[in-house]
Enzyme design. Structure first.
Site, short mmCIF file in Angstrom:
data_model
loop_
_atom_site.label_atom_id
_atom_site.label_comp_id
_atom_site.label_asym_id
_atom_site.label_seq_id
_atom_site.Cartn_x
_atom_site.Cartn_y
_atom_site.Cartn_z
N GLU A 167 0.82 -1.22 0.00
CA GLU A 167 0.00 0.00 0.00
C GLU A 167 0.86 1.26 0.00
OE1 GLU A 167 -2.73 0.46 3.30
OE2 GLU A 167 -3.57 2.30 2.48
N LYS A 209 -2.44 -1.89 -3.25
CA LYS A 209 -3.50 -1.04 -2.69
C LYS A 209 -3.12 0.42 -2.89
CE LYS A 209 -5.98 -0.10 1.63
NZ LYS A 209 -6.61 -0.67 2.80
N SER A 251 -9.75 4.31 0.14
CA SER A 251 -10.70 5.40 -0.14
C SER A 251 -10.08 6.77 0.15
CB SER A 251 -12.01 5.21 0.62
OG SER A 251 -11.81 5.16 2.01
N GLY A 252 -9.15 6.82 1.08
CA GLY A 252 -8.32 8.02 1.27
C GLY A 252 -9.03 9.30 1.67
N GLY A 253 -10.21 9.21 2.27
CA GLY A 253 -10.89 10.43 2.70
C GLY A 253 -11.99 10.87 1.73
C1 5MM Z 1 -7.93 1.74 8.46
O1 5MM Z 1 -6.93 2.72 8.45
C2 5MM Z 1 -5.59 2.27 8.16
C3 5MM Z 1 -4.62 3.17 8.86
O2 5MM Z 1 -4.63 3.00 10.20
P1 5MM Z 1 -3.42 3.67 11.03
O3 5MM Z 1 -3.16 5.02 10.40
O4 5MM Z 1 -3.98 3.77 12.38
O5 5MM Z 1 -2.26 2.75 10.90
C4 5MM Z 1 -5.22 2.51 6.70
O6 5MM Z 1 -3.99 1.94 6.38
C5 5MM Z 1 -6.25 1.96 5.81
O7 5MM Z 1 -6.16 0.57 5.78
C6 5MM Z 1 -6.05 2.48 4.39
O8 5MM Z 1 -5.51 3.77 4.34
C7 5MM Z 1 -7.38 2.53 3.73
O9 5MM Z 1 -8.29 3.20 4.54
P2 5MM Z 1 -9.18 4.33 3.92
O10 5MM Z 1 -9.92 4.89 5.10
O11 5MM Z 1 -8.24 5.32 3.28
O12 5MM Z 1 -10.05 3.62 2.92
#
Ligand code: 5MM
Length: 365
Positions: A167, A209, A251-253
């Protein structure tokens, strides 16, 4: 492939305790291990786990927790047919010689931790590198150090018999244009594959990802969803080797519906052989969390909302989503709320006011 096929996607429930505390604080729920467990268990036992969710990314605390009936969370996930995964990085830390940027850590002792996670039921893993876009960023140091770490992580994960999710997240924070995001994201992903190849990673056994290509959240020049899909496809086509079987976007916000709509267009326009699906955290959980915070014991109501989001994204992962189907949410919610309303009349109106207030928050028309 089992994780990503037939429109299935990944539920990213790997928020560290710090991040989960922020999420729970935002809805005025105490961030205790019990509450974190209850919310996650509510999602993992939802009906849509069976038909929509191929994998769930857990966090160290959660993979070790047991549910109210004594089952471990990985076994609850496996019982639904999904595969348990685990976040194995230990977070993004300040990068020496470029202190405004981050490098993700967690390689020390990783081989031993992977063994333990495998025994606990994990079959795939996640590691996230984070990059900002700015005049000088991401710097060469950030791009190469994170790519190097992602490659060393992937090698250890494949050695342990699990599938690594790679990712590299280029954040949407800032005023940058979508064109800048396209250029920087392509550079970041290409460097990751350069390192993965040097480290002899079997590319047919990884999941990428990435972020979608978007204008910065403070940019004055937003682009259309059609352009998001075409720029995202352009980036991935030129940056990802063909051996990679699947891409699962973060999804990134983005808002929930925006993330679904963009994924749908990406799939409609997909002229590659890659499976394109979702690995969403916020875009799968936001509404469910908001609803749950009003009554943490309302499992059915919370699951109704989560199921809808998961189903919309699974349709989008096949290019079959539409705004008409999205609007059916209103009907689903209203029929659920009406049931609750009637039963609350019988028990003294207590809950009803709250349900109707909530419905006005979460229904998008
Ligand atoms: C679920 O959030 C993950 C990050 O957690 P930490 O910052 O506490 O380590 C993050 O890696 C997440 O898996 C991805 O960014 C995808 O999440 P979004 O919310 O961007 O879809």
């Amino acid at each position: 492939l089992k994780i990503l096929s037939n429109g299935k996607g990944i539920l990213a429930a790997d928020e560290s305790n710090v991040t989960m505390t922020k999420r729970l604080d935002s809805v005025n729920i105490k961030s205790s291990p019990e509450n974190r467990l209850l919310f996650r268990e509510t999602l993992f036992t939802a009906e849509s786990m069976r038909d929509c969710i191929g994998g769930v990314i857990l966090y160290d605390e959660t993979i070790n927790q047991k549910s109210s009936n004594g089952k471990t969370l990985p076994s609850i996930i496996s019982d639904s047919g999904a595969i348990p995964g685990i976040k194995v990085d230990t977070g993004a830390k300040d990068l020496a010689n470029s202190l405004d940027e981050k490098v993700t850590e967690g390689l020390d002792g990783l081989r031993e931790r992977l063994k333990k996670y495998y025994e606990l039921g994990a079959r795939f893993t996640k590691w996230r590198g984070v990059y900002s876009i700015g005049e000088k960023y991401p710097s060469k140091i950030a791009i190469s150090s994170n790519a190097h770490a992602l490659a060393r992580y992937s090698a250890l994960v494949q050695e342990s018999g699990m599938v690594p999710i790679v990712e590299p997240e280029v954040l949407m924070d800032g005023e940058h244009s979508a064109e800048d995001c396209l250029i920087k994201t392509s550079e970041v992903i290409q460097k990751c594959f350069e390192e993965l190849i040097i480290h002899k990673i079997d590319l047919s056994g990884i999941i990428l990802k990435p972020n979608m290509i978007l204008a910065g959240n403070k940019s004055k020049n937003k682009i259309s969803n059609e352009e998001v899909s075409s720029k995202t496809l352009e980036c991935l086509k030129k940056s990802v080797p063909n051996e990679v079987p699947g891409i699962a976007f973060l999804s990134g916000g983005q808002s929930e519906v925006e993330a679904t709509e963009n994924l749908n267009l990406i799939n409609i326009n997909n002229n590659t052989d890659f499976i394109m699906t979702y690995s969403y955290g916020r875009a799968l959980q936001q509404s469910a969390l908001k609803f749950w915070s009003n009554d943490i014991n309302d499992i059915e109501g919370t699951q109704t909302i989560f199921n809808h989001r998961a189903r919309m994204n699974t349709l989008a992962a096949q290019g079959k989503w539409s705004s008409e189907l999205e609007k059916k949410k209103k009907k689903i919610y209203l029929s659920y709320f009406s049931k609750q309303y009637l039963s609350s009349i019988l028990s003294g109106f207590k809950k009803s006011t709250r349900y109707w207030q909530d419905s006005s928050i979460s229904i998008e028309t």
